[in-house]
Write a protein that holds these residues in place. Structure first.
Motif, PDB file in Angstrom:
ATOM      1  N   VAL A 146      18.427  35.448  23.892  1.00  0.00           N
ATOM      2  CA  VAL A 146      18.615  36.888  24.120  1.00  0.00           C
ATOM      3  C   VAL A 146      19.997  37.315  23.617  1.00  0.00           C
ATOM      4  O   VAL A 146      20.136  38.354  22.957  1.00  0.00           O
ATOM      5  N   TYR A 151      21.649  35.991  21.227  1.00  0.00           N
ATOM      6  CA  TYR A 151      21.580  36.011  19.768  1.00  0.00           C
ATOM      7  C   TYR A 151      20.941  37.301  19.275  1.00  0.00           C
ATOM      8  O   TYR A 151      21.461  37.974  18.386  1.00  0.00           O
ATOM      9  N   LEU A 199      20.480  40.244  20.907  1.00  0.00           N
ATOM     10  CA  LEU A 199      21.241  41.449  21.238  1.00  0.00           C
ATOM     11  C   LEU A 199      22.534  41.520  20.437  1.00  0.00           C
ATOM     12  O   LEU A 199      23.032  42.605  20.136  1.00  0.00           O
ATOM     13  N   GLY A 200      23.073  40.362  20.088  1.00  0.00           N
ATOM     14  CA  GLY A 200      24.328  40.350  19.345  1.00  0.00           C
ATOM     15  C   GLY A 200      24.161  40.672  17.878  1.00  0.00           C
ATOM     16  O   GLY A 200      25.113  41.091  17.216  1.00  0.00           O
ATOM     17  N   PRO A 255      29.001  38.799  15.568  1.00  0.00           N
ATOM     18  CA  PRO A 255      29.647  39.187  16.825  1.00  0.00           C
ATOM     19  C   PRO A 255      29.288  38.192  17.944  1.00  0.00           C
ATOM     20  O   PRO A 255      28.166  37.714  18.012  1.00  0.00           O
ATOM     21  N   GLU A 270      27.836  32.879  23.581  1.00  0.00           N
ATOM     22  CA  GLU A 270      26.690  32.860  24.501  1.00  0.00           C
ATOM     23  C   GLU A 270      25.434  32.292  23.848  1.00  0.00           C
ATOM     24  O   GLU A 270      24.586  31.707  24.497  1.00  0.00           O
TER      25      GLU A 270
END
Lengths: 502, 103
Positions: free
Chosen positions: A164, A166, A168-169, A324, A351
């Motif tokens: 997630v 990965y 969302l980023g 990011p 993350e």
């Protein structure tokens, strides 16, 4: 959560398969609910997928999430012994396998469904209420075995929070135009196949899969399905560019992403020349990092190609800048961060980084950084240049030599299509440098001329003692070189040669 | 509360849910419709409170709400009518600067 967002946000949009008969986001959620019911009813602790890529894979991935078990995509090209050893790790899995691979699951005592049966049975249960709890962030979402080119395959645990983070980023929700379509050509056991399911769905982009790659099959499908985004491994792009007599027109293609292995500069230059309207994206990542951690974008490709500045020009062979949420360090063997331009080993934190193998905790240092075991350097502006696996380093005498440096020189020859440099056991030096090249068809190149080219560019101690020509190099279907097979063949030949002399 | 990256938060006054994409390592007061959000992915047992009618700017599915000075970014996973705010300051929608599709 990601599928719920897609189904709530653009439920009617076709997200999987052909435009007319594919699955909408809402239908995908219904099938995931049905599939999760099957997994729970059989008390499965994993969904094991041993089949080619197709609509059954996203249904299996999201069904697994809803049933709170991991998806385990398995390489159907593994030998019987390796496959049996791997399947023994999952005695309570629900199995999905093509007819030709079903035998392996039966040997392991697992129930087997074909992808078509899986989809049909998921559909039978699709009407059930989706009253299940959302996936817990710390629960494993997927267990993906590494390719095992340098050691035995290891199961990498990717938790929901890794995947997630990965997505969302790196992706914007519903950002894709309705006509966008992505073509995924990597097999389902490759991390990019799993991450592609998530990123395309989240972007609202319809995704299609190619079961078996051939250059004209790929080109035909891109034209027929009006593909706008595609992802390939470097060997695929090399074959598309190098095969004679192909119609290489791809009018609808907007973006081509590549990764998974090193891209020869010759191939990317040819592709940039052939398809000036296409945005090229080089993505570097590992299974352990939930896919992409650095990206070289379209404008950077174009700038590099057009530049006279050697530093900017060299970026065509770089992996770009971190995405990011990713911090990246290049460290020396003592753990100290090295200066830009200096080679070291690549460590990453974020993350999306799991760095965790089945049966063990995360393999990260006290600051949370994961050792990629890749070697490289960053330039003054932070662009990452990969110089191969640390494990591939040749130690000749006391000198550490990165094969990539020599391979680049060999690949710079216009008639060399592929090249590998390895260390072959040597009584005097510990290892001696030998190389194998693949030449353009019908061309002969003098090995001494190639050796002179290396000596002229690098130095004597980095010049291969022997350069062989083979019709092709041993590569996995995902484009990774199997160096140990090269070493084995060259070592055996060396022994025979000695035998003949004696 | 001290939020964590990846944490899911649900409104206690409407249907809104978010996931924390970025946050500093400090205590923050994250609210929706004027009421503190709680950990979870959907309306929790505490839902049913009354939102502040002055804080009904709404949160849209898939949008990012961020305060660059605080280093906070929330992503809306379930939409709702309440306004997302941190330490009493409503969060504006972050304009997306998407990366090229990399896989």
């Amino acid at each position: 959560m990601l599928l719920d967002m897609a189904a709530d946000g653009f439920g009617d949009r076709i997200v999987i398969g052909h435009k007319d008969e594919g699955l909408s986001a809402r239908r995908l959620r219904e099938l995931a609910v049905g599939g999760a019911h099957l997994a729970r009813a059989s008390e499965a602790d994993a969904i094991l997928y041993l089949a080619v890529n197709g609509p059954a894979l996203p249904v299996a991935l999201f069904a697994a999430a809803r049933a709170a078990v991991p998806l385990v995509p398995v390489n159907y090209r593994l030998g019987e012994e390796q496959l049996d050893a791997l399947l023994a790790n999952h005695p309570r899995a629900l199995g999905i396998a093509d007819a030709e691979h079903a035998g392996a699951l039966r040997r392991a005592g697992l129930p087997v469904r074909t992808p078509a049966e899986w989809l049909a049975q998921a559909a039978e249960n699709a009407g059930l209420a989706a009253d299940d709890e959302p996936a817990q962030p710390d629960a494993p979402a997927a267990l993906i075995y590494t390719s095992g080119t340098t050691s035995a395959p290891k199961g990498v645990v990717l938790r929901h929070r890794n995947l997630v983070s990965y997505v969302l980023g790196t992706v914007e929700f519903a950002a894709a135009d309705p006509e966008e379509a992505a073509l995924v050509s990597v097999p389902p056991y490759h991390i990019a196949a799993v991450s592609n399911v998530l990123t395309n769905l989240y972007a609202g982009r319809r995704a299609l899969t190619l079961e078996q790659f051939t250059p004209d099959g790929w080109l035909g499908l891109v034209r027929r399905e009006r593909i706008t985004n595609a992802m390939v491994v470097p060997t695929m792009l090399a074959r598309i560019m190098d095969t004679d007599g192909l119609d290489r027109s791809v009018p609808t293609l907007r973006t081509l992403a590549y990764g998974g292995a090193r891209m020869p500069v010759r191939v990317i230059e040819a592709a940039l020349g052939a398809w000036p309207h296409v945005d090229f994206v080089n993505a570097y990542g590992l299974t352990e990092t939930s896919s992409t951690i650095t990206v070289l974008g379209p404008e950077e490709h174009r700038r590099a190609l057009a530049s006279d500045d050697p530093v900017v020009r060299a970026r065509l062979g770089s992996a770009g800048l971190p995405v990011p949420g990713i911090e990246l360090e290049v460290r020396d063997p003592f753990g100290e961060v090295v200066a830009p331009g200096e080679t070291g080993q690549i460590w990453v934190r974020g993350e999306q980084v799991s760095g965790e193998y089945a049966g063990g905790g995360p393999v990260v240092d006290e600051r949370g950084f994961f050792h990629t075991r890749d070697q490289g350097h960053v330039d003054a502006d932070g662009y990452l240049h990969i110089e191969g696996r640390a494990d591939d380093t040749i130690i000749r005498g006391a000198e550490n030599i990165a094969p990539a440096e020599i391979e680049d020189v060999l690949l710079g020859h216009p008639d060399v299509l592929d090249a590998v440099v390895v260390g072959v056991p040597d009584e005097e030096w510990g290892q001696r440098i030998e190389a194998v090249v693949v030449l353009r068809e019908g061309v002969t190149v003098d090995a001494d001329a190639l050796r002179a080219q290396v000596r002229g560019t690098l130095r004597g101690s980095r010049t291969p003692e022997r350069i062989e020509c083979w019709p092709e190099l041993p590569r996995t279907p995902t484009g990774k070189l199997v160096r140990r097979d090269v070493v084995e063949a060259l070592t055996a030949e060396g022994r025979e040669a000695v035998g003949r002399q004696g | 509360m001290r939020p964590r990256v990846g944490q899911m938060l649900a409104s206690t006054v409407d249907t809104t849910a978010v996931i924390v994409v970025r946050c500093p390592d400090e205590d923050l007061e994250i609210t929706c419709g004027g009421a503190a959000m709680a950990e979870g992915n959907g309306p929790g047992p505490a839902a049913g409170g009354t939102p502040d009618p002055g804080l009904m700017g709404g949160a849209l599915l898939g949008k990012r709400y961020a305060d660059e000075d605080l280093g906070v970014e929330l992503l809306c996973t379930k939409p709702g009518p309440g306004t997302l705010a941190v330490n009493g300051v409503p969060l504006p929608v972050k304009t997306a600067k998407p990366l090229p599709a990399s896989d």
